[in-house]
Design a protein around this motif. Sequence first.
Motif, PDB file in Angstrom:
ATOM      1  N   MET A  50      -7.694   8.974  -2.596  1.00  0.00           N
ATOM      2  CA  MET A  50      -6.251   8.903  -3.146  1.00  0.00           C
ATOM      3  C   MET A  50      -5.107   9.619  -2.234  1.00  0.00           C
ATOM      4  SD  MET A  50      -6.448   6.431  -5.085  1.00  0.00           S
ATOM      5  CE  MET A  50      -4.969   6.045  -5.505  1.00  0.00           C
ATOM      6  N   ASN A  51      -5.668  10.571  -1.353  1.00  0.00           N
ATOM      7  CA  ASN A  51      -4.560  11.415  -0.841  1.00  0.00           C
ATOM      8  C   ASN A  51      -4.078  10.694   0.407  1.00  0.00           C
ATOM      9  OD1 ASN A  51      -3.367  13.509   0.956  1.00  0.00           O
ATOM     10  ND2 ASN A  51      -5.065  14.927   0.682  1.00  0.00           N
ATOM     11  N   PRO A  52      -2.739  10.277   0.274  1.00  0.00           N
ATOM     12  CA  PRO A  52      -2.239   9.503   1.238  1.00  0.00           C
ATOM     13  C   PRO A  52      -2.115  10.058   2.536  1.00  0.00           C
ATOM     14  CG  PRO A  52      -0.692  10.215  -0.432  1.00  0.00           C
ATOM     15  CD  PRO A  52      -1.819  10.638  -0.791  1.00  0.00           C
ATOM     16  N   LYS A  53      -2.255  11.285   2.601  1.00  0.00           N
ATOM     17  CA  LYS A  53      -2.154  11.846   4.111  1.00  0.00           C
ATOM     18  C   LYS A  53      -3.208  11.762   4.992  1.00  0.00           C
ATOM     19  CE  LYS A  53       1.390  15.304   2.222  1.00  0.00           C
ATOM     20  NZ  LYS A  53       1.292  16.652   1.867  1.00  0.00           N
ATOM     21  N   LYS A  54      -4.507  11.286   4.297  1.00  0.00           N
ATOM     22  CA  LYS A  54      -5.835  11.100   5.142  1.00  0.00           C
ATOM     23  C   LYS A  54      -6.015   9.796   5.441  1.00  0.00           C
ATOM     24  CE  LYS A  54      -7.899  15.132   2.880  1.00  0.00           C
ATOM     25  NZ  LYS A  54      -8.871  15.916   2.626  1.00  0.00           N
ATOM     26  N   ALA A  55      -6.291   9.342   6.727  1.00  0.00           N
ATOM     27  CA  ALA A  55      -6.575   8.421   7.297  1.00  0.00           C
ATOM     28  C   ALA A  55      -7.526   7.671   6.423  1.00  0.00           C
ATOM     29  CB  ALA A  55      -6.989   8.388   8.805  1.00  0.00           C
ATOM     30  N   GLY A  56      -7.117   6.387   6.136  1.00  0.00           N
ATOM     31  CA  GLY A  56      -8.392   5.360   5.504  1.00  0.00           C
ATOM     32  C   GLY A  56      -8.112   5.607   3.930  1.00  0.00           C
ATOM     33  N   SER A  57      -7.142   6.380   3.598  1.00  0.00           N
ATOM     34  CA  SER A  57      -6.929   6.273   1.943  1.00  0.00           C
ATOM     35  C   SER A  57      -6.044   5.432   1.489  1.00  0.00           C
ATOM     36  CB  SER A  57      -6.385   7.878   1.687  1.00  0.00           C
ATOM     37  OG  SER A  57      -7.092   8.735   2.148  1.00  0.00           O
ATOM     38  N   TYR A  58      -6.128   5.353   0.106  1.00  0.00           N
ATOM     39  CA  TYR A  58      -5.149   4.432  -0.610  1.00  0.00           C
ATOM     40  C   TYR A  58      -3.664   5.005  -0.547  1.00  0.00           C
ATOM     41  CZ  TYR A  58      -9.471   1.926  -1.548  1.00  0.00           C
ATOM     42  OH  TYR A  58     -10.621   1.420  -1.647  1.00  0.00           O
ATOM     43  N   THR A  59      -2.704   3.989  -0.459  1.00  0.00           N
ATOM     44  CA  THR A  59      -1.272   4.809  -0.321  1.00  0.00           C
ATOM     45  C   THR A  59      -0.453   4.093  -1.839  1.00  0.00           C
ATOM     46  OG1 THR A  59      -0.731   2.763   0.844  1.00  0.00           O
ATOM     47  CG2 THR A  59      -1.116   4.643   2.192  1.00  0.00           C
ATOM     48  N   SER A  60      -1.230   3.231  -2.361  1.00  0.00           N
ATOM     49  CA  SER A  60      -0.451   3.044  -3.667  1.00  0.00           C
ATOM     50  C   SER A  60      -1.596   2.365  -4.717  1.00  0.00           C
ATOM     51  CB  SER A  60       0.533   2.171  -3.573  1.00  0.00           C
ATOM     52  OG  SER A  60       0.228   0.735  -2.996  1.00  0.00           O
ATOM     53  N   TYR A  61      -1.230   2.383  -5.771  1.00  0.00           N
ATOM     54  CA  TYR A  61      -2.092   1.743  -6.645  1.00  0.00           C
ATOM     55  C   TYR A  61      -1.407   1.288  -7.943  1.00  0.00           C
ATOM     56  CZ  TYR A  61      -1.249   5.491  -9.775  1.00  0.00           C
ATOM     57  OH  TYR A  61      -0.639   6.643 -10.744  1.00  0.00           O
ATOM     58  N   SER A  62      -1.761   0.438  -8.892  1.00  0.00           N
ATOM     59  CA  SER A  62      -1.265  -0.257  -9.882  1.00  0.00           C
ATOM     60  C   SER A  62      -2.547  -0.324 -10.918  1.00  0.00           C
ATOM     61  CB  SER A  62      -0.437  -1.314  -9.893  1.00  0.00           C
ATOM     62  OG  SER A  62      -1.309  -2.679  -9.550  1.00  0.00           O
ATOM     63  N   VAL A  63      -2.312  -0.206 -12.305  1.00  0.00           N
ATOM     64  CA  VAL A  63      -3.186  -0.309 -13.481  1.00  0.00           C
ATOM     65  C   VAL A  63      -2.915  -1.319 -14.348  1.00  0.00           C
ATOM     66  CG1 VAL A  63      -4.670   0.823 -14.927  1.00  0.00           C
ATOM     67  CG2 VAL A  63      -3.986   1.959 -12.779  1.00  0.00           C
ATOM     68  N   ASN A  64      -3.645  -2.369 -14.579  1.00  0.00           N
ATOM     69  CA  ASN A  64      -3.179  -3.338 -15.847  1.00  0.00           C
ATOM     70  C   ASN A  64      -4.309  -3.324 -16.805  1.00  0.00           C
ATOM     71  OD1 ASN A  64      -0.573  -4.340 -15.011  1.00  0.00           O
ATOM     72  ND2 ASN A  64      -1.839  -5.095 -13.195  1.00  0.00           N
ATOM     73  N   ASP A  65      -3.957  -3.583 -18.184  1.00  0.00           N
ATOM     74  CA  ASP A  65      -4.634  -3.855 -19.094  1.00  0.00           C
ATOM     75  C   ASP A  65      -5.043  -5.237 -19.347  1.00  0.00           C
ATOM     76  OD1 ASP A  65      -5.895  -3.855 -21.612  1.00  0.00           O
ATOM     77  OD2 ASP A  65      -4.140  -3.100 -22.713  1.00  0.00           O
ATOM     78  N   ASP A  66      -6.581  -5.553 -19.112  1.00  0.00           N
ATOM     79  CA  ASP A  66      -6.827  -6.696 -19.258  1.00  0.00           C
ATOM     80  C   ASP A  66      -6.875  -7.492 -20.750  1.00  0.00           C
ATOM     81  OD1 ASP A  66      -7.273  -6.401 -16.672  1.00  0.00           O
ATOM     82  OD2 ASP A  66      -9.506  -6.549 -16.857  1.00  0.00           O
ATOM     83  N   ASN A  67      -6.855  -6.628 -21.779  1.00  0.00           N
ATOM     84  CA  ASN A  67      -6.649  -6.934 -23.091  1.00  0.00           C
ATOM     85  C   ASN A  67      -5.222  -7.073 -23.583  1.00  0.00           C
ATOM     86  OD1 ASN A  67      -9.637  -7.066 -23.129  1.00  0.00           O
ATOM     87  ND2 ASN A  67      -9.534  -5.167 -23.547  1.00  0.00           N
ATOM     88  N   GLY A  68      -4.262  -6.800 -22.881  1.00  0.00           N
ATOM     89  CA  GLY A  68      -3.011  -6.663 -23.173  1.00  0.00           C
ATOM     90  C   GLY A  68      -2.330  -7.855 -23.663  1.00  0.00           C
TER      91      GLY A  68
END
Length: 174
Positions: A50-68
Amino acid sequence: MKSKLNHIFILKLIAVLFLMVSCGNDDDSLQRIDQIMNFSIKNAAGQDLMNPKKAGSYTSYSVNDDNGATAVAAVAVPLRMTTDSLYYFEYIKGAKRIIKDSVSPDNRTYKSNLTFTLSKIVNNQTVSVTDAMEIRYRWTPSVFQISEVLYNGEVVFSKAADAPNAINTFTIRK
């Protein structure tokens, strides 16, 4: 007459003190709430994904509630950083809990289902992966706590029923 008033005053004072003592809190009757969790995502080599400064890391994310209540029910799961620069997610609450089973009126299991969409840039293209998290909760009259967490169907965290309250910390390996 003055003596009689003093006795009445003393009796009233004793009655008030008795009421105050008898209505006090009994800590054993309170339910312990233990639902905060902090977790990081690393690869097999231990790199913080999750460290965007390191190569191969994720640069963004989102989280959703499946039971929403809606098809896309966003959940706030902020990304934080430790003093030694490790990125981690802090989940406190937000996803709907549904009853999984009810062993008895005094012993129930709830669950929340979250979908994580993690994105990174590969060859100037955004590539996203979708992961599933199930959080299981134990409920009794004395405790409400996270009992187990599954990430993509694998157990990544579990907690015994008699474990003390704490921030539940774990690492997900991808």
